[in-house]
Design an enzyme around this catalytic site. Structure first.
Site, PDB file in Angstrom:
ATOM      1  CG  HIS A   2      -2.023  -0.980   1.168  1.00 44.73           C
ATOM      2  ND1 HIS A   2      -3.339  -0.625   1.119  1.00 44.73           N
ATOM      3  CD2 HIS A   2      -2.009  -2.326   1.100  1.00 44.73           C
ATOM      4  CE1 HIS A   2      -4.102  -1.699   1.037  1.00 44.73           C
ATOM      5  NE2 HIS A   2      -3.306  -2.753   1.037  1.00 44.73           N
TER       6      HIS A   2
ATOM      7  CG  ASP B 225      -4.468   2.508   2.288  1.00 46.44           C
ATOM      8  OD1 ASP B 225      -3.742   2.264   1.317  1.00 46.44           O
ATOM      9  OD2 ASP B 225      -5.190   1.638   2.846  1.00 46.44           O
TER      10      ASP B 225
HETATM   11  O1  LIG Z   1      10.121 -10.509  -4.183  1.00 43.70           O
HETATM   12  C1  LIG Z   1       9.433  -9.498  -4.337  1.00 43.70           C
HETATM   13  C2  LIG Z   1       8.066  -9.441  -3.980  1.00 43.70           C
HETATM   14  C3  LIG Z   1       7.365  -8.281  -4.208  1.00 43.70           C
HETATM   15  N1  LIG Z   1       7.975  -7.201  -4.766  1.00 43.70           N
HETATM   16  C4  LIG Z   1       7.216  -5.952  -5.000  1.00 43.70           C
HETATM   17  O2  LIG Z   1       6.332  -5.731  -3.911  1.00 43.70           O
HETATM   18  C5  LIG Z   1       5.091  -5.255  -4.371  1.00 43.70           C
HETATM   19  C6  LIG Z   1       4.023  -6.248  -3.939  1.00 43.70           C
HETATM   20  O3  LIG Z   1       2.751  -5.685  -4.134  1.00 43.70           O
HETATM   21  P1  LIG Z   1       1.491  -6.572  -4.553  1.00 43.70           P
HETATM   22  O4  LIG Z   1       1.770  -7.301  -5.780  1.00 43.70           O
HETATM   23  O5  LIG Z   1       0.314  -5.650  -4.616  1.00 43.70           O
HETATM   24  O6  LIG Z   1       1.355  -7.646  -3.432  1.00 43.70           O
HETATM   25  P2  LIG Z   1       1.220  -7.581  -1.823  1.00 43.70           P
HETATM   26  O7  LIG Z   1       2.462  -7.131  -1.226  1.00 43.70           O
HETATM   27  O8  LIG Z   1       0.743  -8.915  -1.463  1.00 43.70           O
HETATM   28  O9  LIG Z   1       0.067  -6.438  -1.625  1.00 43.70           O
HETATM   29  C7  LIG Z   1      -1.013  -6.222  -0.744  1.00 43.70           C
HETATM   30  O10 LIG Z   1      -1.609  -5.004  -1.236  1.00 43.70           O
HETATM   31  C8  LIG Z   1      -2.121  -5.068  -2.572  1.00 43.70           C
HETATM   32  C9  LIG Z   1      -2.619  -3.677  -2.951  1.00 43.70           C
HETATM   33  O11 LIG Z   1      -3.724  -3.288  -2.184  1.00 43.70           O
HETATM   34  C10 LIG Z   1      -3.219  -6.116  -2.668  1.00 43.70           C
HETATM   35  O12 LIG Z   1      -3.664  -6.214  -4.004  1.00 43.70           O
HETATM   36  C11 LIG Z   1      -2.659  -7.466  -2.190  1.00 43.70           C
HETATM   37  O13 LIG Z   1      -3.670  -8.450  -2.210  1.00 43.70           O
HETATM   38  C12 LIG Z   1      -2.104  -7.315  -0.779  1.00 43.70           C
HETATM   39  O14 LIG Z   1      -1.563  -8.542  -0.321  1.00 43.70           O
HETATM   40  C13 LIG Z   1       5.176  -5.160  -5.882  1.00 43.70           C
HETATM   41  O15 LIG Z   1       5.445  -3.822  -6.225  1.00 43.70           O
HETATM   42  C14 LIG Z   1       6.356  -6.054  -6.238  1.00 43.70           C
HETATM   43  O16 LIG Z   1       7.069  -5.600  -7.375  1.00 43.70           O
HETATM   44  C15 LIG Z   1       9.285  -7.246  -5.129  1.00 43.70           C
HETATM   45  O17 LIG Z   1       9.837  -6.263  -5.655  1.00 43.70           O
HETATM   46  N2  LIG Z   1       9.979  -8.402  -4.907  1.00 43.70           N
END
Ligand SMILES: O=c1ccn([C@@H]2O[C@H](COP(=O)(O)OP(=O)(O)O[C@H]3O[C@H](CO)[C@@H](O)[C@H](O)[C@H]3O)[C@@H](O)[C@H]2O)c(=O)[nH]1
Length: 482
Positions: free
Chosen positions: A16, A119
């Site tokens: 977020h 948010d």
């Molecule tokens: O090894 C990794 C894993 C993740 N990322 C980054 O981390 C972010 C992850 O975001 P997202 O894909 O949205 O997953 P979550 O961290 O699981 O996000 C939470 O927030 C999101 C936005 O509200 C929701 O859609 C998800 O369900 C919720 O788990 C992204 O930018 C990825 O590029 C990395 O760079 N490397």
């Protein structure tokens, strides 16, 4: 001239926070009259937030964007995940109020408070904006369709007096105005399935109806039907300003196995175009040992090159995020790393955007977090869906059935945050999904992915839909100037 000051209140988890910071950058770049304070609440589980924000603070113009770290609150991490966030927000409220009061006092003639950007899960802070006499905008970090779902479920409950939890594990399909397809109840988000979590979840929808505007991390061309449905579901003015991505910076420190990932890039450099399948499951994604083995068998049998971000689940009963393995061999099948040394690489936290941008990557097995979804679209990489928790099943359904942009490994698999699912996705299912993903490059779906990728870039260019929406948002904010 006094700056028009916005206070941003993100949910302090990386999924977020990062897009909230990116929208802050976009806003101040767009108009020199804006300045922003981002209030960082201290979550007991995401230790990455501190290093991320301190790296930002040094790289930004402190007169235009400031980060205020609020004191740690006494929130019990053992309370059920269903109500944890609601408790956490309530405990933070006095600190948010104090921080804004301090800000107003120190502002003098330099700033005038013109609004809060809150948010989607911090909506209880709207009360504070009311107290300070300024309007609130909600920043929605998921899709327009998911906003539609929240509004729709809330009206089913409050107007039609339906018990939403009855959909748990039901095979029903719902008529859902934000999709052209009926919505299987099985892909409803986790919060709808946990009795004590439903009410706080739907309260957000209720409060969202009353704000001055909703800023959504999507673009009109990706979800035309869903965006078009929002007004009739009772949403206030909507600004689709996405995709908002963190394309430049890395979000993790070297200590967590992140950093720039030079070795990963070197490995990818040696691979033919579109030949590598990338597996990554977001900031909270991890699997038990049995599931890890099934993935390994599937990868080995598929014969495709792979880059696999494999992370260790938190210790049982602990409210923590996954970490990298010191030695992933401890959970992989015997001899797996040796046998696949020529075709595969197992890593921890991935420099995801750099990986998706690399021409060698031809497919992405994803948990369908909304940021990852937008990133896959931006880089034109097709997805095989493997949602884990939160609204990821819903996102997977949108990608596969509604938008035709992804293939399914699983859609209704659920490994709720902190909880084992007791359910194993078999090597056969995973192998089948990977093959479909990697061996189908001439399909209609693949063309759609490339097309929507181009549209995502156009949306942000001058005159593009998201660029225009951001301009309207800035005009609206500046109109709040006393
Ligand atoms: O090894 C990794 C894993 C993740 N990322 C980054 O981390 C972010 C992850 O975001 P997202 O894909 O949205 O997953 P979550 O961290 O699981 O996000 C939470 O927030 C999101 C936005 O509200 C929701 O859609 C998800 O369900 C919720 O788990 C992204 O930018 C990825 O590029 C990395 O760079 N490397």
């Amino acid at each position: 001239m006094a700056y028009a000051e916005l206070v941003l209140v993100p949910t302090p988890g990386m999924g977020h926070l990062v897009s909230m910071v990116e929208i802050a950058k976009l806003l101040i770049d767009r108009d020199p009259r804006l300045s922003i304070t981002v209030l960082i609440m201290k979550l007991p589980i995401d230790s990455e937030v501190d290093s991320y924000t301190s790296s930002l603070a040094t790289s930004m113009d402190a007169t235009r964007i400031r980060f205020v770290h609020l004191p740690r609150v006494n929130s019990d991490p053992e309370i059920s995940s269903g109500t944890f966030l609601a408790h956490f927000m309530e405990s933070n409220k006095p600190h948010v109020k104090q921080a804004v009061a301090d800000l107003a006092e120190s502002a003098g003639s330099i700033w005038r408070l013109v609004g809060f950007v809150i948010d989607m899960f911090c909506t209880t802070m709207i009360e504070l904006a009311d107290e300070f006499g300024v309007p609130s905008y909600v920043f929605f970090t998921s899709s327009a369709a998911f906003l539609g779902l929240m509004l729709h479920l809330q009206s089913l409950q409050d107007e039609q007096h339906m018990d939403i939890t009855k959909f748990k594990d039901s095979d029903t399909e719902l008529d859902f105005p934000s999709f052209t397809n009926p919505l299987p109840a099985k892909v409803l988000p986790s919060k709808v399935r946990i009795k004590e979590a439903v009410q706080p979840f739907l309260e957000h929808a209720k409060r969202i109806r009353a704000v001055k505007g909703i800023i959504i991390n999507t673009f009109d061309e990706l979800e035309p039907h869903a965006v078009g449905s929002l007004a009739s579901l009772g949403a206030p003015t909507v600004y689709s300003v996405g995709p908002i991505l963190n394309l430049k910076g890395e979000t993790k420190t070297k200590a967590d196995g992140g950093g720039r990932g030079d070795d990963i890039m070197e490995w990818l450099n040696e691979k033919p175009p579109s030949s590598v399948v990338f597996l990554c499951f977001g900031s909270g994604g991890s699997f038990g040992e049995d599931q890890v083995k099934e993935i390994a068998y599937a990868l080995e049998r598929s014969g495709h090159r792979f880059l696999w971000s494999l992370r260790r689940p938190p210790p049982k009963g602990k409210f923590e995020l996954p970490r990298d393995y010191t030695d992933p061999a401890e959970v992989l099948p015997e001899g797996f790393l040796e046998r696949t040394a020529g075709v595969g690489k197992v890593i921890g936290w991935a420099p995801q955007n750099a990986v998706l941008a690399h021409p060698a990557v031809g497919g992405f097995v994803s948990h369908c977090g909304w940021n990852s979804t937008l990133e896959s679209i931006w880089f034109g990489v097709a997805v095989a869906t493997w949602p884990l928790y939160a609204e990821q099943q819903f996102n997977a359904f949108e990608l596969v059935a509604e938008l035709g942009l992804a293939v399914e490994i699983k859609m209704d698999y659920r490994r709720d945050f902190r909880m084992e699912s007791g359910f194993i996705v078999t090597a056969d299912e995973i192998e089948g999904g990977i093959k479909k993903l990697m061996e189908d490059a001439s399909s209609e779906r693949w063309k759609k992915v490339k097309d929507v990728s181009e549209k995502s870039r156009k949306a942000l260019m001058e005159g593009g839909s998201s660029h225009l929406a951001l301009g309207h948002l800035v005009d609206d904010i500046l109109n709040n100037m006393p």
